[in-house]
Design a protein around this motif. Structure first.
Motif, mmCIF file in Angstrom:
data_model
loop_
_atom_site.group_PDB
_atom_site.id
_atom_site.type_symbol
_atom_site.label_atom_id
_atom_site.label_comp_id
_atom_site.label_asym_id
_atom_site.label_seq_id
_atom_site.Cartn_x
_atom_site.Cartn_y
_atom_site.Cartn_z
ATOM 1 N N LYS A 89 -2.344 -10.069 2.704
ATOM 2 C CA LYS A 89 -1.857 -9.310 4.075
ATOM 3 C C LYS A 89 -2.263 -7.793 3.891
ATOM 4 C CE LYS A 89 1.308 -12.216 6.408
ATOM 5 N NZ LYS A 89 0.083 -12.371 7.221
ATOM 6 N N THR A 90 -2.889 -7.280 4.881
ATOM 7 C CA THR A 90 -3.062 -5.801 4.854
ATOM 8 C C THR A 90 -2.547 -4.961 5.831
ATOM 9 O OG1 THR A 90 -5.352 -6.411 5.862
ATOM 10 C CG2 THR A 90 -5.300 -6.181 3.812
ATOM 11 N N SER B 220 0.534 -4.138 6.296
ATOM 12 C CA SER B 220 1.471 -2.719 5.654
ATOM 13 C C SER B 220 1.551 -3.035 4.109
ATOM 14 C CB SER B 220 2.667 -2.635 6.358
ATOM 15 O OG SER B 220 3.257 -3.899 6.265
ATOM 16 N N GLY B 221 2.181 -2.112 3.405
ATOM 17 C CA GLY B 221 2.577 -2.265 2.012
ATOM 18 C C GLY B 221 1.776 -2.287 1.064
ATOM 19 N N GLY B 222 1.804 -2.996 0.034
ATOM 20 C CA GLY B 222 0.946 -2.677 -1.173
ATOM 21 C C GLY B 222 -0.559 -3.115 -0.696
ATOM 22 N N GLY B 223 -0.744 -4.373 0.077
ATOM 23 C CA GLY B 223 -1.934 -4.626 0.289
ATOM 24 C C GLY B 223 -2.797 -3.758 1.078
ATOM 25 N N TYR B 224 -1.951 -3.039 2.143
ATOM 26 C CA TYR B 224 -2.737 -2.121 2.887
ATOM 27 C C TYR B 224 -3.503 -0.980 1.911
ATOM 28 C CZ TYR B 224 -3.074 1.564 6.298
ATOM 29 O OH TYR B 224 -3.531 2.580 6.862
ATOM 30 N N VAL B 225 -2.485 -0.544 1.157
ATOM 31 C CA VAL B 225 -2.902 0.608 0.237
ATOM 32 C C VAL B 225 -4.116 0.274 -0.576
ATOM 33 C CG1 VAL B 225 -2.161 2.205 -1.463
ATOM 34 C CG2 VAL B 225 -0.769 1.659 0.116
#
Lengths: 388, 472
Positions: free
Chosen positions: B189-190, B192-197
C-alpha cells in the motif's frame, strides 16, 4: 542610361541610416536611435496587449486581422536590431565594395558587363522606397478620411485609429485622439523606414557582390595560352570576393531568418483574412499580401543570383582555352573548378538556404497552414443555429 | 590503494564522463586501475543491481499502464511516461551489448601522429575541445538534476487523482491516487505511511538514475563529435603555414632505385584490421620523416649543399614533405574516428528517434487539451521541451560536424596555394576534391543527424498538433 556611381546607389541608404541614428561614419549610436526604437516598441507592446485581450476562439477572424500589423512591426524591430549589431561589418563591406566599384568604372569593358545590373539596382532602390512610402501614407491617412466620410454620411464623429491598440485612456475627444494618432503615424513611418532600408541594403550589397563574381567569370573566360599568368590574379580576386560574400552572409543571416519565419505567419494570416473576411477588408488585404510576397520574392531572387553567379565561375574556367596551356595552369584551372562547384549561399541562420526553392517552400508551407486554419475555423453564430 | 589508471587519448579527456557512467550503473568495466577479480565482481554486482532496480520499476509502471487502460486520457499519459523512460532502458541495454565498439571508439585516438611545427596548434585545439567537453558535461548534469527537482516539486501541486472510466454511465470519474512523481503499481500500500515514503524514495532514485543513464550516453556521443570538430579546426588552421612551408619546394626527384627496393628494415604501414581498430604501429616518427637511421633522404636523391636546386638543406625539404604527410594522415585519422562513432552510436540514435517520434505525436495530442495554466500544462510542456531538447542536443553537434568537414575545402582553397610548389598544388586539389563530401553521422543509414532532422521533427509535431486540434 548612365552608370550610377557608388555614392548614388548608397545615398538614400546612408541618409536613412543617419535618420535612424546609426550613421555610416560614426561607430557610436546616436540618441535618436534609442528614441525611435523605444517609441516603436511601445506601440508594438500596446498592439500585442490589445491582441492578448481579444484572444478567444470566437474572435479568431479579428485576431487574424490584427496579426499582420503586429508581425510587420516585430519584423522591422528585429531586423534593425540584428543590423545594428553588425554595423561595423556593414561599413567595412561598403568600403570594400566601393573600392571594387571604382575599379569597374575605370574599365569600359567591365562597365558594359555590369551596366544592366547597376541600372536595375538603382531602379529598385528608388521605387522600393517610393512604393513603401505610398503604402504607409495611404494606411496612415486613411483614418481622417474615414472620419470625414462618417461625418458626412451620419453627421457624427467617430474617432478611428489606424492601428488597434490597448490604451488606459479613452480617445473619444479630439485632444487624446490627436495625440495617439500622431504617435501612431510616426511609428508607422519608423517601421517602414526600418524594414525598407534593410531590404534595399540587402539588394544593393548582394547585387554588387554578384557583379564582382560575374566579372571574375568574364576575366577567367578570356584567359588563353599567352595570358596564363593572369590565373593567379583571378584566383586572388575570387578569394577576396568569396571573403566579401562570407561577410554578407554573416550580416544578413539573422534578418533573413526573421523574414522567413514571420513572413510565413503573415502570409497565412492574410490569406485567411482574404478568404473569410468581409468585402471591405479585401483591398487592404490584397495590398498587404502582395507587399509581403514581393518582399520575400526579392529576397529569394537575389539569393539565387548569388548562387548562380558564384557557380558560373566553374563554367567560365572550362570555357577558357585551357587545352592550349601548360601543365601548371591546367592544375590551377582544375583547382578553381573544384572550389567553384560549391556555390556561395546565403542562409537563414543555417536553417534554410535563400533561393527560389526556399521561396516555393515558404509559399507551400503557408498554404498548408492556411488550409488547416480554414477547415478548423467555425464562424461564430453557427453554434447558435445548431442549438435551435 | 587506488593507483591512478594510465589512460591516453580520448579516455583521458572523457574520464569524468566515464566515471559518471560507471556510477550511474552502465556496464562499463574498463579503465579501472585495480582489475583484481574481487573488485571486478563488486563492480559487476553494482551495475547489475542498478539494472535490476530500474527494470523492475519500469515493469511496475508498465503494469500500472495495463491496469488503467480503459480511460483514454489516463492511458495516453501513462504511455507517454513509459515511452519517456524507454530511452533509459534501451540505452542501458544498448551499451551492455555494444560495449566492445564503445571501447574501440574510445581507443581510436590512443596513438596520434605529431609534427614539430604543429604541436602548438594541436595542443591549443585539444585544450579547446577539452574545455568544451567539460562545459557540455556540466550543463547536461545540471539540466538533469534540475529536471528531477522540478518533477518532484510539481508532484506537490494540483490534485493527485487518477481518471477512471465508469462502465455504467460512460463518464470519467476521479479516484484518489498516491501523491507520487510517477504512477506505478506496487505490491504494497502506498497511500500513506511507510509504503508511501519507500515508494517516494524509490521513485526519486529511479528518476535521477534513469535520466542520468540516457543523458550521459548522449554526452559521450556529443563529446566525441566536439573532439572531431576541433581536430578539423586544427587542420584548417595549419593549412596556411603548410602552404608557406612548401612554397619553396619545387623539385622532387625520387630516387627510383631506392623506391622499388624492398628493404628489410622498412616497416610497412599496418593497414588497420577491420575488427581490431588498434592503430598502434601506424604512426612512427621514423617513417613520418622518411629518414633512415643513417641520415636524411632514404627515398629521395641526396643533394650536396651546393647542388640543391631549392636552396634548402635536405632536412628542410624533409620537414616540408612530412608536414603534408602529417596533414593527410591526421585527416584520415579523423575520418576513421567519425566512421567509428557512426558505427558505434548510429543504432542508438535510430531507436531514440523512433521512440521520440511516437512520444511527440502523443504529446501533441495531450497539448490540445491544455485549457489553462495548471499542473497539466506545465507537465505537458515540460515533457515536450525535454524531448525536443534531447533531439536538439545531438542534432546540433551532428550539424557542426557537417559544417566543419565541408569547410575544410574552403580553407584549403583560401590559402596562397598558387604560390606553392607543384606538390602543394596537387595536395590542395586532392584535398578539395575529397572534402567536398561532408562527414555525416547517420542513424543506421536511415537519416543524417543534422539541424534539418530537428526542423523536420519540429514541423511534424506542429502539423500533428494542428490536425489533432481540428479533430477534437
Amino acid at each position: 542610361m548612365d552608370i550610377p556611381k557608388f555614392e548614388e546607389l548608397l545615398k538614400q541608404i546612408q541618409m536613412n541610416f543617419w535618420l535612424m541614428g546609426i550613421p555610416f561614419d560614426n561607430p557610436k549610436i546616436q540618441i535618436r536611435y534609442y528614441v525611435l526604437l523605444l517609441t516603436l516598441s511601445l506601440m508594438l507592446i500596446d498592439e500585442i496587449a490589445f491582441f492578448g485581450s481579444r484572444m478567444s476562439s470566437e474572435n479568431f477572424l479579428e485576431l487574424t486581422q490584427l496579426a499582420p500589423c503586429i508581425c510587420i512591426g516585430v519584423l522591422s524591430v528585429l531586423k534593425i536590431l540584428a543590423l545594428t549589431a553588425k554595423r561595423q561589418k556593414i561599413y567595412e563591406l561598403t568600403q570594400n565594395l566601393e573600392c571594387l566599384h571604382k575599379i569597374i568604372l575605370n574599365d569600359t569593358r567591365k562597365t558594359e558587363l555590369v551596366r544592366k545590373n547597376l541600372v536595375l539596382i538603382k531602379f529598385i532602390t528608388k521605387y522600393f522606397f517610393v512604393l513603401n512610402a505610398v503604402l504607409i501614407f495611404v494606411y496612415n491617412f486613411s483614418s481622417p478620411v474615414i472620419i470625414a466620410y462618417n461625418y458626412i454620411v451620419s453627421n457624427e464623429v467617430q474617432f478611428v485609429l489606424p492601428y488597434a491598440v490597448l490604451l488606459p485612456f479613452k480617445t473619444d475627444s479630439w485632444i487624446p485622439w490627436l495625440i495617439v494618432y500622431v504617435y501612431s503615424i510616426f511609428c508607422g513611418f519608423t517601421c517602414v523606414l526600418y524594414y525598407a532600408t534593410v531590404d534595399v541594403l540587402y539588394c544593393v550589397m548582394t547585387s554588387l557582390v554578384c557583379n564582382n563574381f560575374s566579372l571574375i567569370s568574364f576575366k577567367l573566360q578570356k584567359v588563353n595560352r599567352n595570358t596564363a599568368h593572369l590565373l593567379k590574379e583571378v584566383v586572388k580576386e575570387q578569394q577576396y570576393v568569396l571573403k566579401l560574400a562570407e561577410d554578407l552572409e554573416n550580416i544578413f543571416t539573422a534578418p533573413n531568418l526573421f523574414n522567413v519565419l514571420i513572413g510565413s505567419v503573415e502570409i497565412c494570416a492574410l490569406g485567411f483574412n482574404l478568404m473569410i473576411g468581409d468585402l471591405t477588408q479585401i483591398p487592404g488585404c490584397i495590398l498587404f499580401l502582395s507587399s509581403v510576397l514581393l518582399q520575400i520574392l526579392i529576397m529569394s531572387v537575389f539569393g539565387e543570383n548569388l548562387i548562380s553567379e558564384s557557380s558560373r565561375i566553374a563554367e567560365a574556367a572550362f570555357l577558357c582555352k585551357w587545352y592550349e596551356m601548360d601543365q601548371k595552369s591546367k592544375k590551377t584551372i582544375l583547382t578553381i573548378m573544384i572550389r567553384s562547384h560549391k556555390p556561395k549561399k546565403l542562409t537563414a541562420y543555417k536553417f534554410s538556404i535563400i533561393s527560389y526553392g526556399s521561396f516555393s517552400k515558404i509559399i507551400s508551407t503557408s498554404w498548408s497552414y492556411f488550409t488547416i486554419l480554414r477547415t478548423m475555423y467555425t464562424p461564430p453564430g453557427t453554434k447558435f443555429q445548431d442549438d435551435l | 590503494m587506488m593507483t591512478k589508471v594510465k589512460t591516453q587519448g580520448l579516455v583521458t579527456d572523457l574520464m569524468p564522463c566515464i566515471r559518471l557512467l560507471q556510477a550511474a550503473g552502465h556496464f562499463l568495466f574498463n579503465y579501472h586501475a585495480d582489475t583484481s577479480g574481487m573488485n571486478m565482481l563488486l563492480r559487476k554486482i553494482y551495475s547489475s543491481a542498478h539494472a535490476v532496480l530500474i527494470v523492475v520499476h519500469y515493469i511496475c509502471m508498465g503494469i500500472n499502464m495495463a491496469q488503467y487502460k480503459d480511460e483514454v486520457n489516463e492511458l495516453t499519459a501513462n504511455t507517454i511516461t513509459v515511452l519517456f523512460f524507454a530511452h533509459s532502458i534501451i540505452k542501458l541495454a544498448f551499451f551492455a551489448f555494444n560495449s566492445k565498439s564503445f571501447y574501440r571508439t574510445l581507443a581510436v585516438w590512443n596513438q596520434s601522429n605529431s609534427h614539430p611545427l604543429f604541436t602548438e596548434s594541436d595542443a591549443r585545439y585539444h585544450q579547446i575541445s577539452l574545455s568544451k567537453m567539460r562545459r557540455l558535461l556540466y550543463f547536461i548534469c545540471g539540466m538533469t538534476v534540475f529536471s528531477v527537482i522540478s518533477w518532484v516539486t510539481l508532484t506537490f501541486f494540483g490534485e493527485s487523482v487518477r481518471m477512471i472510466a465508469s462502465k455504467e454511465t460512460n463518464e470519467t470519474l476521479t479516484e484518489p491516487a498516491p501523491r507520487l512523481p510517477l504512477k506505478a503499481w506496487y505490491p504494497f500500500k502506498t497511500m500513506s505511511g511507510g509504503g508511501y515514503v519507500f515508494a517516494f524514495i524509490y521513485q526519486i532514485y529511479f528518476l535521477l538514475f534513469s535520466m542520468a543513464l540516457a543523458n550521459l550516453l548522449d554526452v559521450i556521443f556529443c563529446s566525441w563529435l566536439i573532439f572531431a570538430c576541433e581536430q578539423l579546426q586544427h587542420l584548417k588552421a595549419i593549412m596556411k603555414p603548410l602552404m608557406e612551408l612548401s612554397a619553396a619546394l619545387d623539385t622532387y626527384r625520387p630516387n627510383t632505385a631506392e623506391l622499388f627496393r624492398v628493404s628489410s628494415t622498412d616497416k610497412t604501414e599496418k593497414v588497420p584490421d577491420a575488427v581490431d581498430m588498434d592503430i598502434r604501429g601506424i604512426y612512427s616518427t621514423q617513417q613520418d620523416f622518411g629518414m633512415t637511421l643513417r641520415g636524411a633522404g632514404g627515398k629521395l636523391q641526396n643533394f650536396n649543399a651546393e647542388n640543391n636546386p631549392n636552396g634548402l638543406t635536405a632536412k628542410q625539404e624533409m620537414l616540408a614533405r612530412s608536414a603534408i604527410k602529417y596533414w593527410v594522415e591526421r585527416h584520415k585519422h579523423v575520418v576513421r574516428l567519425v566512421a567509428s562513432i557512426g558505427d558505434t552510436y548510429g543504432t542508438a540514435l535510430l531507436f531514440h528517434m523512433l521512440v521520440s517520434t511516437i512520444t511527440l505525436t502523443l504529446l501533441a495530442y495531450q497539448a490540445t487539451k491544455i485549457n489553462g495554466i495548471n499542473v497539466y500544462a506545465f507537465s505537458t510542456i515540460g515533457y515536450l521541451v525535454y524531448t525536443l531538447g534531447q533531439v536538439f542536443h545531438f542534432c546540433i553537434f551532428g550539424n557542426r560536424l557537417i559544417e566543419e568537414s565541408s569547410s575544410v575545402m574552403e580553407a584549403a582553397y583560401s590559402c596562397q596555394w598558387y604560390d606553392g610548389s607543384e606538390e602543394a598544388k596537387t595536395f590542395v586539389q586532392i584535398v578539395c576534391q575529397q572534402c567536398q563530401k561532408a562527414m555525416t553521422i547517420s542513424g543506421a543509414k536511415f537519416f543524417n543527424v543534422s539541424l534539418d532532422l530537428f526542423a523536420s521533427v519540429l514541423g511534424a509535431v506542429v502539423t500533428y498538433f494542428m490536425v489533432l486540434i481540428q479533430l477534437k
